[in-house]
Design a protein around this motif. Sequence first.
Motif, PDB file in Angstrom:
ATOM      1  N   LEU A  66       0.725  -1.169  -0.201  1.00  0.00           N
ATOM      2  CA  LEU A  66       0.590   0.096   0.089  1.00  0.00           C
ATOM      3  C   LEU A  66       0.941   1.360   0.069  1.00  0.00           C
ATOM      4  CD1 LEU A  66      -2.910  -0.920   2.476  1.00  0.00           C
ATOM      5  CD2 LEU A  66      -2.422  -0.896  -0.072  1.00  0.00           C
ATOM      6  N   ALA A  67       2.244   1.406   0.606  1.00  0.00           N
ATOM      7  CA  ALA A  67       3.434   2.275   0.853  1.00  0.00           C
ATOM      8  C   ALA A  67       2.994   2.577  -0.996  1.00  0.00           C
ATOM      9  CB  ALA A  67       4.345   2.320   1.893  1.00  0.00           C
ATOM     10  N   THR A  68       3.543   1.450  -1.410  1.00  0.00           N
ATOM     11  CA  THR A  68       4.354   1.428  -2.816  1.00  0.00           C
ATOM     12  C   THR A  68       3.342   2.143  -3.948  1.00  0.00           C
ATOM     13  OG1 THR A  68       5.441  -0.494  -2.699  1.00  0.00           O
ATOM     14  CG2 THR A  68       5.009   0.578  -4.709  1.00  0.00           C
ATOM     15  N   VAL A  69       1.960   2.073  -3.523  1.00  0.00           N
ATOM     16  CA  VAL A  69       0.802   2.367  -3.835  1.00  0.00           C
ATOM     17  C   VAL A  69       0.662   3.828  -4.305  1.00  0.00           C
ATOM     18  CG1 VAL A  69      -1.906   2.024  -4.694  1.00  0.00           C
ATOM     19  CG2 VAL A  69       0.099  -0.222  -4.403  1.00  0.00           C
ATOM     20  N   THR A  70       0.453   3.818  -2.992  1.00  0.00           N
ATOM     21  CA  THR A  70       0.459   5.661  -2.637  1.00  0.00           C
ATOM     22  C   THR A  70       1.624   6.430  -3.062  1.00  0.00           C
ATOM     23  OG1 THR A  70      -0.502   4.119  -0.429  1.00  0.00           O
ATOM     24  CG2 THR A  70       0.454   7.101  -0.915  1.00  0.00           C
ATOM     25  N   ASP A  71       2.929   5.830  -2.939  1.00  0.00           N
ATOM     26  CA  ASP A  71       3.952   6.681  -3.084  1.00  0.00           C
ATOM     27  C   ASP A  71       3.619   6.714  -4.910  1.00  0.00           C
ATOM     28  OD1 ASP A  71       5.380   7.648  -1.139  1.00  0.00           O
ATOM     29  OD2 ASP A  71       6.439   5.323  -1.107  1.00  0.00           O
ATOM     30  N   ILE A  72       3.549   5.795  -5.737  1.00  0.00           N
ATOM     31  CA  ILE A  72       3.911   6.110  -7.123  1.00  0.00           C
ATOM     32  C   ILE A  72       2.162   6.681  -7.832  1.00  0.00           C
ATOM     33  CG2 ILE A  72       2.817   4.273  -9.282  1.00  0.00           C
ATOM     34  CD1 ILE A  72       4.551   1.990  -8.336  1.00  0.00           C
ATOM     35  N   ALA A  73       1.100   6.592  -7.500  1.00  0.00           N
ATOM     36  CA  ALA A  73      -0.286   7.247  -7.531  1.00  0.00           C
ATOM     37  C   ALA A  73      -0.160   8.974  -6.998  1.00  0.00           C
ATOM     38  CB  ALA A  73      -1.170   6.460  -6.605  1.00  0.00           C
ATOM     39  N   ARG A  74       0.925   9.015  -6.186  1.00  0.00           N
ATOM     40  CA  ARG A  74       1.081  10.434  -6.037  1.00  0.00           C
ATOM     41  C   ARG A  74       2.054  10.887  -7.361  1.00  0.00           C
ATOM     42  NH1 ARG A  74       6.089  12.603  -3.798  1.00  0.00           N
ATOM     43  NH2 ARG A  74       6.521  10.765  -3.300  1.00  0.00           N
ATOM     44  N   SER A 104      -8.381   2.596  -2.766  1.00  0.00           N
ATOM     45  CA  SER A 104      -8.249   3.552  -2.286  1.00  0.00           C
ATOM     46  C   SER A 104      -6.722   4.241  -2.241  1.00  0.00           C
ATOM     47  CB  SER A 104      -8.663   3.619  -0.747  1.00  0.00           C
ATOM     48  OG  SER A 104      -9.574   2.803  -0.944  1.00  0.00           O
ATOM     49  N   ALA A 105      -5.741   3.185  -2.532  1.00  0.00           N
ATOM     50  CA  ALA A 105      -4.525   4.315  -2.355  1.00  0.00           C
ATOM     51  C   ALA A 105      -4.767   4.571  -3.609  1.00  0.00           C
ATOM     52  CB  ALA A 105      -3.239   2.947  -1.993  1.00  0.00           C
ATOM     53  N   GLY A 106      -5.095   4.675  -4.764  1.00  0.00           N
ATOM     54  CA  GLY A 106      -4.608   5.116  -6.272  1.00  0.00           C
ATOM     55  C   GLY A 106      -4.528   4.059  -7.628  1.00  0.00           C
ATOM     56  N   GLY A 107      -5.235   2.419  -7.188  1.00  0.00           N
ATOM     57  CA  GLY A 107      -5.200   1.501  -8.214  1.00  0.00           C
ATOM     58  C   GLY A 107      -6.592   1.773  -8.849  1.00  0.00           C
ATOM     59  N   VAL A 108      -6.794   1.585  -9.663  1.00  0.00           N
ATOM     60  CA  VAL A 108      -7.557   1.281 -11.192  1.00  0.00           C
ATOM     61  C   VAL A 108      -7.661  -0.199 -11.649  1.00  0.00           C
ATOM     62  CG1 VAL A 108      -8.157   3.850 -10.880  1.00  0.00           C
ATOM     63  CG2 VAL A 108      -6.983   2.206 -12.679  1.00  0.00           C
TER      64      VAL A 108
END
Length: 266
Positions: A66-74, A104-108
């Motif tokens: 989830l931290a990786t997804v959040t970082d990438i989505a940002r 929720s972290a940005g993955g579709v």
Amino acid sequence: MTLSTHAAAFRRLHEDGLLILANAWDAASARLIESLGASAIATTSAGVAWSHGYADGDLLPVSHLLATVTDIARVIRIPLTVDCEGGYSHDPKAVADTVAAVASAGGVGINIEDGSSPPDLLCAKIAEIKRVLGDRVFVNARTDVYLRSLAPQEARVAETLARAERYRSAGADGLFVPGVVDREEIRAIAAKAGLPLNVLVRTGLPRAAELMALGVRRLSAGSDVAEASLGRVRSLAAAFLKNGASEPLSEGAIPYPDVQALLGER
């Protein structure tokens, strides 16, 4: 662009042509790939796991994912799909909870695989994900019939199609068949699966234009870009540790100011 807009755009990328995904493993690699004109970013589960000091294979703590997804989505402005391996649990509800957190972290989009588990288990996971999230997430069902030799060679297409039918009925939006390279087998799976077909780079795999003609809608690099990058690190670091020469370290490197600009405010 909102997540719902990203989700719709990502689905459209599977309708025509061929979506090529050079899989990323962290925010910097994702942003770099985006800057090269990618239509979407996909993660490699192996690369993400390695970047956190874990081996691939459902061993990565979900908090790290989830931290990786959040970082990438940002740092990106294009759709993001996330390799969730087997969902990091055998419990369909726990898997759906993880996928909801990824969304929720940005993955579709997600990849979720059967591996060596019975197809019934992946069907249950897909059904629960869809019950919770509906069309907010594109579910790419990966079957390891080829990758793990789960059927005799002459039965691989039939077994893959049987699983595709079950995963489609459970709610899957796409079918990922890593390991298939034979042209006629690819053509048969693409024609009969009833889902957009995703294949994985392998020696002997046809090039993009031919894959598109065979009916493939998605081509993934998987862990290969991450592996090549680590290979380059190994070569450079070994030479530097041996002779301390500065010059080789700048060969092919992206200059510091360019990396700074790539990851600056957008």
